[in-house]
Design a protein around this motif. Structure first.
Motif, PDB file in Angstrom:
ATOM      1  N   ILE A 166       0.833  -1.207   0.000  1.00 36.21           N
ATOM      2  CA  ILE A 166       0.000   0.000   0.000  1.00 36.21           C
ATOM      3  C   ILE A 166       0.868   1.258   0.000  1.00 36.21           C
ATOM      4  CG2 ILE A 166      -1.897  -1.225   1.102  1.00 36.21           C
ATOM      5  CD1 ILE A 166      -1.299   0.154   3.680  1.00 36.21           C
ATOM      6  N   PHE A 167       1.996   1.223   0.721  1.00 42.69           N
ATOM      7  CA  PHE A 167       2.905   2.360   0.715  1.00 42.69           C
ATOM      8  C   PHE A 167       3.500   2.544  -0.679  1.00 42.69           C
ATOM      9  CE2 PHE A 167       6.714   4.375   3.171  1.00 42.69           C
ATOM     10  CZ  PHE A 167       6.366   5.617   2.642  1.00 42.69           C
ATOM     11  N   GLY A 168       3.949   1.425  -1.261  1.00 40.26           N
ATOM     12  CA  GLY A 168       4.588   1.502  -2.565  1.00 40.26           C
ATOM     13  C   GLY A 168       3.637   1.914  -3.669  1.00 40.26           C
ATOM     14  N   TYR A 169       2.454   1.314  -3.680  1.00 41.26           N
ATOM     15  CA  TYR A 169       1.504   1.644  -4.755  1.00 41.26           C
ATOM     16  C   TYR A 169       1.127   3.119  -4.688  1.00 41.26           C
ATOM     17  CZ  TYR A 169      -2.286   1.385  -8.092  1.00 41.26           C
ATOM     18  OH  TYR A 169      -3.079   1.598  -9.201  1.00 41.26           O
ATOM     19  N   GLY A 181       3.981   5.324  -5.914  1.00 44.93           N
ATOM     20  CA  GLY A 181       4.170   5.253  -7.359  1.00 44.93           C
ATOM     21  C   GLY A 181       3.046   5.862  -8.160  1.00 44.93           C
ATOM     22  N   VAL A 182       1.824   5.731  -7.653  1.00 44.12           N
ATOM     23  CA  VAL A 182       0.682   6.153  -8.470  1.00 44.12           C
ATOM     24  C   VAL A 182       0.490   7.662  -8.457  1.00 44.12           C
ATOM     25  CG1 VAL A 182      -1.208   6.090  -6.771  1.00 44.12           C
ATOM     26  CG2 VAL A 182      -1.639   5.379  -9.126  1.00 44.12           C
ATOM     27  N   THR A 183       0.756   8.316  -7.316  1.00 44.58           N
ATOM     28  CA  THR A 183       0.434   9.741  -7.227  1.00 44.58           C
ATOM     29  C   THR A 183       1.319  10.601  -8.120  1.00 44.58           C
ATOM     30  OG1 THR A 183       1.810   9.813  -5.237  1.00 44.58           O
ATOM     31  CG2 THR A 183      -0.557   9.651  -4.922  1.00 44.58           C
ATOM     32  N   GLY A 184       2.619  10.269  -8.182  1.00 43.94           N
ATOM     33  CA  GLY A 184       3.503  11.056  -9.040  1.00 43.94           C
ATOM     34  C   GLY A 184       3.093  10.988 -10.498  1.00 43.94           C
ATOM     35  N   GLY A 185       2.671   9.802 -10.954  1.00 46.27           N
ATOM     36  CA  GLY A 185       2.226   9.669 -12.334  1.00 46.27           C
ATOM     37  C   GLY A 185       0.920  10.389 -12.595  1.00 46.27           C
ATOM     38  N   VAL A 186      -0.007  10.273 -11.647  1.00 48.09           N
ATOM     39  CA  VAL A 186      -1.319  10.904 -11.817  1.00 48.09           C
ATOM     40  C   VAL A 186      -1.201  12.422 -11.844  1.00 48.09           C
ATOM     41  CG1 VAL A 186      -3.503  11.334 -10.611  1.00 48.09           C
ATOM     42  CG2 VAL A 186      -2.700   8.993 -10.915  1.00 48.09           C
ATOM     43  N   THR A 187      -0.309  12.987 -11.015  1.00 45.55           N
ATOM     44  CA  THR A 187      -0.222  14.445 -10.937  1.00 45.55           C
ATOM     45  C   THR A 187       0.306  15.094 -12.208  1.00 45.55           C
ATOM     46  OG1 THR A 187       1.940  14.204  -9.858  1.00 45.55           O
ATOM     47  CG2 THR A 187       0.031  14.559  -8.434  1.00 45.55           C
ATOM     48  N   ILE A 235       7.701  -3.349  -5.155  1.00 44.42           N
ATOM     49  CA  ILE A 235       6.742  -4.022  -6.048  1.00 44.42           C
ATOM     50  C   ILE A 235       5.498  -3.165  -6.218  1.00 44.42           C
ATOM     51  CG2 ILE A 235       5.196  -6.023  -6.245  1.00 44.42           C
ATOM     52  CD1 ILE A 235       7.380  -7.681  -4.871  1.00 44.42           C
ATOM     53  N   GLY A 236       5.053  -2.543  -5.133  1.00 47.61           N
ATOM     54  CA  GLY A 236       3.901  -1.637  -5.225  1.00 47.61           C
ATOM     55  C   GLY A 236       4.187  -0.447  -6.119  1.00 47.61           C
ATOM     56  N   ILE A 237       5.393   0.142  -5.988  1.00 43.82           N
ATOM     57  CA  ILE A 237       5.762   1.271  -6.843  1.00 43.82           C
ATOM     58  C   ILE A 237       5.787   0.852  -8.308  1.00 43.82           C
ATOM     59  CG2 ILE A 237       7.633   2.859  -7.436  1.00 43.82           C
ATOM     60  CD1 ILE A 237       8.408   2.890  -4.485  1.00 43.82           C
ATOM     61  N   LEU A 238       6.400  -0.296  -8.580  1.00 41.94           N
ATOM     62  CA  LEU A 238       6.481  -0.786  -9.954  1.00 41.94           C
ATOM     63  C   LEU A 238       5.097  -1.059 -10.526  1.00 41.94           C
ATOM     64  CD1 LEU A 238       8.145  -1.746 -12.371  1.00 41.94           C
ATOM     65  CD2 LEU A 238       8.351  -3.980 -11.261  1.00 41.94           C
ATOM     66  N   SER A 239       4.226  -1.680  -9.730  1.00 42.15           N
ATOM     67  CA  SER A 239       2.858  -1.954 -10.182  1.00 42.15           C
ATOM     68  C   SER A 239       2.124  -0.660 -10.512  1.00 42.15           C
ATOM     69  CB  SER A 239       2.090  -2.734  -9.107  1.00 42.15           C
ATOM     70  OG  SER A 239       2.719  -3.948  -8.805  1.00 42.15           O
ATOM     71  N   PHE A 254      16.140  12.867   4.049  1.00 41.65           N
ATOM     72  CA  PHE A 254      17.002  13.844   3.386  1.00 41.65           C
ATOM     73  C   PHE A 254      17.971  13.213   2.391  1.00 41.65           C
ATOM     74  CE2 PHE A 254      15.615  16.455   6.994  1.00 41.65           C
ATOM     75  CZ  PHE A 254      15.235  17.599   6.308  1.00 41.65           C
ATOM     76  N   THR A 255      17.736  11.951   2.037  1.00 44.66           N
ATOM     77  CA  THR A 255      18.436  11.403   0.876  1.00 44.66           C
ATOM     78  C   THR A 255      17.920  12.027  -0.413  1.00 44.66           C
ATOM     79  OG1 THR A 255      16.861   9.580   0.644  1.00 44.66           O
ATOM     80  CG2 THR A 255      18.823   9.179   2.005  1.00 44.66           C
ATOM     81  N   GLY A 256      16.694  12.583  -0.361  1.00 42.78           N
ATOM     82  CA  GLY A 256      16.062  13.124  -1.563  1.00 42.78           C
ATOM     83  C   GLY A 256      15.318  12.077  -2.371  1.00 42.78           C
ATOM     84  N   MET A 257      15.377  10.822  -1.940  1.00 38.27           N
ATOM     85  CA  MET A 257      14.799   9.753  -2.749  1.00 38.27           C
ATOM     86  C   MET A 257      13.296   9.665  -2.629  1.00 38.27           C
ATOM     87  SD  MET A 257      17.329   8.780  -4.409  1.00 38.27           S
ATOM     88  CE  MET A 257      16.426   7.527  -5.305  1.00 38.27           C
ATOM     89  N   ILE A 258      12.721  10.174  -1.537  1.00 34.81           N
ATOM     90  CA  ILE A 258      11.266  10.136  -1.427  1.00 34.81           C
ATOM     91  C   ILE A 258      10.637  11.023  -2.497  1.00 34.81           C
ATOM     92  CG2 ILE A 258      11.224  11.972   0.318  1.00 34.81           C
ATOM     93  CD1 ILE A 258       8.786   9.001   0.079  1.00 34.81           C
ATOM     94  N   VAL A 259      11.249  12.175  -2.765  1.00 35.62           N
ATOM     95  CA  VAL A 259      10.692  13.046  -3.792  1.00 35.62           C
ATOM     96  C   VAL A 259      10.980  12.494  -5.186  1.00 35.62           C
ATOM     97  CG1 VAL A 259      10.698  15.132  -2.380  1.00 35.62           C
ATOM     98  CG2 VAL A 259      12.731  14.543  -3.685  1.00 35.62           C
ATOM     99  N   ILE A 260      12.129  11.829  -5.351  1.00 34.15           N
ATOM    100  CA  ILE A 260      12.409  11.215  -6.644  1.00 34.15           C
ATOM    101  C   ILE A 260      11.436  10.073  -6.904  1.00 34.15           C
ATOM    102  CG2 ILE A 260      14.097   9.793  -7.889  1.00 34.15           C
ATOM    103  CD1 ILE A 260      16.286  11.578  -6.808  1.00 34.15           C
ATOM    104  N   ALA A 261      11.133   9.279  -5.856  1.00 37.52           N
ATOM    105  CA  ALA A 261      10.202   8.166  -6.013  1.00 37.52           C
ATOM    106  C   ALA A 261       8.804   8.655  -6.368  1.00 37.52           C
ATOM    107  CB  ALA A 261      10.161   7.330  -4.731  1.00 37.52           C
TER     108      ALA A 261
END
Length: 518
Positions: free
Chosen positions: A37-40, A43-49, A180-184, A297-304
């Motif tokens: 649920i975290f991954g999906y 992944g989905v919100t960045g694409g939808v926006t 896997i959720g992000i990829l899906s 602060f790795t910056g990866m949450i915003v990249i993801a």
């Protein structure tokens, strides 16, 4: 708590003799699936926006700004309501994780995962049916409640269930399901982006699938032995431990240590949050907070989350931007699987240091490419070759992240706390991380607009800081049973003085009370 060892009289951790069983694998995979649920959602919100059908319905001003040739390339998506759609989930998750920590001690980790799945399911339905921004935000808040509950329970469930020698692999499986959720989600976005008008509804509505998986899966797993003992059910706890360790395994020593640790937790049951900030637990709190703070602060949450937006910013079309996110997510999955196999061999510190250095160099390179070629020469994008270079660098950065900070963010906080403050410590780590995620996602687009390429140098500076911290202050917890975790602090060059001070204070208190008991 995790099996695999106990504390002998000489202070060393000994092996309980437990083995890998079908039951522990299935049980752990069920709990780890909470990461879907975290991954999906990530992944989905960045694409939808960045979908034109979504923007035209809810944020038409952003869509018109994208088409303006005079607009700064870095500022196309600078809209606070648009980022609130993404970030509102995390502030809700912050609040719910604090509530869940108290509820967990009463109803157990299994029930908390089930409640979280139900909330996530409800939120996905509301989002898919949204007709205005208010419905979007309400749905996101429900999703956040579900996320906060499952984040509170699942990583600790895994650490308390897994044998100590494989605890890193089992606990990091949560992150595998996140990926896997992000990829899906990114694959879903790739196809739904082609549906005019309502493709975004399909993307948001399919979040119900992982919600259903969590709810159904929670019916088939037992609660952890530690949680059952803590709630006064020792017979069920022993049966659960025997089941996951194997019917022919002698669990007497491990079960005795679990009961001993839980009895100690009961004696210190009142005021676990207050105790967490006391001198006795200062070293636990310092590392338990440092890991999630540095992770953010790795910056990866915003990249993801915003990778499709970043790819659109540098010049890819909507469809190619989502395809780039699919490639990035596949890279993340490969790195995460690799990490699962190596972290219990190489250790936590080695992976965190190597991953931090890799991300730092990649983010400096991304900043350099964007500084030299984005928005230059009256162009709102950059030449295709350089845009592709940004994609490659982001994938390399994601690979470094996937083998290090991504899985170990869940592993280290879930295993360092003693049982009497474990729920409070986990809640504190998660709430701090989710609160920072909310702030970071809310301001990132504005930072990108204001700082431009410099935002990646900002994150690179943090990566240097956290890599130094890990090298100097993080004790190695590879293969150490939870019951024996005290030994890693007493053997550390810096933290051992805090442990000795705490033990001295406790001895003074005990000796001061002894006359009254005679």
């Amino acid at each position: 708590m995790a099996g695999g060892g106990f504390v002998a009289d000489d202070g060393r951790a000994q092996d309980y003799g437990g083995r890998m069983t079908f039951s522990v694998v299935v049980t752990s995979l069920m709990a780890a699936s909470c990461g879907l649920i975290f991954g999906y959602d990530s992944g989905v919100t960045g694409g939808v926006t960045q979908m034109e059908s979504f923007l035209s319905k809810f944020f038409p001003e952003v869509q018109s700004r994208m088409k303006s040739p005079k607009r700064d390339a870095y500022c196309k998506y600078d809209n606070q309501w648009l980022t609130a759609f993404t970030s509102s989930l995390f502030i809700a998750g912050t609040l719910s994780s604090l509530v869940a920590s108290r509820v967990t001690r009463r109803v157990g980790r299994q029930a908390i995962m089930m409640i979280g799945g139900v909330m996530f399911l409800a939120g996905s339905i509301i989002n898919a049916a949204a007709v205005n921004i208010a419905m979007l935000i309400i749905g996101r808040i429900l999703l956040g409640f579900g996320l906060g509950f499952t984040l509170q329970a699942a990583p600790v469930y895994l650490s308390e269930t897994a044998p100590a020698r494989w605890r890193g692999a089992f606990t990091s499986s949560y992150n595998t399901f996140v990926v896997i959720g992000i990829l899906s989600a990114t694959i879903t976005n790739y196809f739904t982006n082609r549906i005019p008008g309502w493709g975004w509804r399909v993307s948001l509505g399919l979040a119900a699938v992982p919600g259903v998986i969590i709810v159904v899966g929670a019916f088939f797993i037992p609660d952890t032995p530690s949680s059952l003992v803590l709630r006064g059910q020792p017979d069920r706890a022993r049966a659960a431990l025997q089941r996951i360790r194997g019917e022919d395994t002698n669990i007497d020593a491990e079960f005795k240590d679990i009961v001993r640790a839980v009895d100690e937790a009961r004696r210190n049951d009142v005021g676990s949050f207050r105790r967490l900030f006391s001198k006795q637990y200062r070293h636990y709190l310092a590392v338990g907070l440092a890991i999630p703070i540095f992770f953010e602060f790795t910056g990866m949450i915003v990249i993801a989350v915003f990778s499709p937006v970043l790819f659109r910013t540098v010049g890819f079309s909507s469809q190619k931007a989502i395809l780039g996110s699919v490639i990035n997510s596949m890279t993340n999955l490969v790195a995460t699987v690799l990490s699962t196999f190596v972290m219990d061999r190489t250790g936590r510190r080695f992976l965190l240091i190597v991953g931090g250095i890799g991300m730092m160099f990649c983010e400096v390179a991304i900043s350099w490419v964007m500084a030299g070629h984005l928005g230059k020469h009256q162009g709102v994008t950059m030449p295709h070759g350089y845009a592709t270079a940004v994609l490659v660098l982001i994938c390399l950065c994601t690979f470094s992240f996937g083998v290090s900070w991504a899985p170990l963010r869940w592993v280290v906080p879930s295993e360092i706390y003693p049982v009497e403050i474990r729920s409070a410590g986990q809640a504190m780590s998660i709430s701090v991380a989710l609160c920072l995620s909310f702030v970071e996602l809310q301001v990132f687009i504005a930072l990108l607009c204001a700082m431009k390429y410099g935002v990646f140098l900002f994150y690179a500076g943090w990566l240097l800081t956290m890599t130094i911290f890990v090298a100097a202050f993080l004790p190695e917890t590879k293969g150490v049973p939870l019951e024996a975790m005290q030994s890693v602090w007493t053997g550390h060059w810096y933290w051992r003085k805090f442990v000795k001070d705490a033990d001295r204070d406790e001895s003074q208190i005990t000796s001061g009370l002894s006359p009254s008991t005679n």
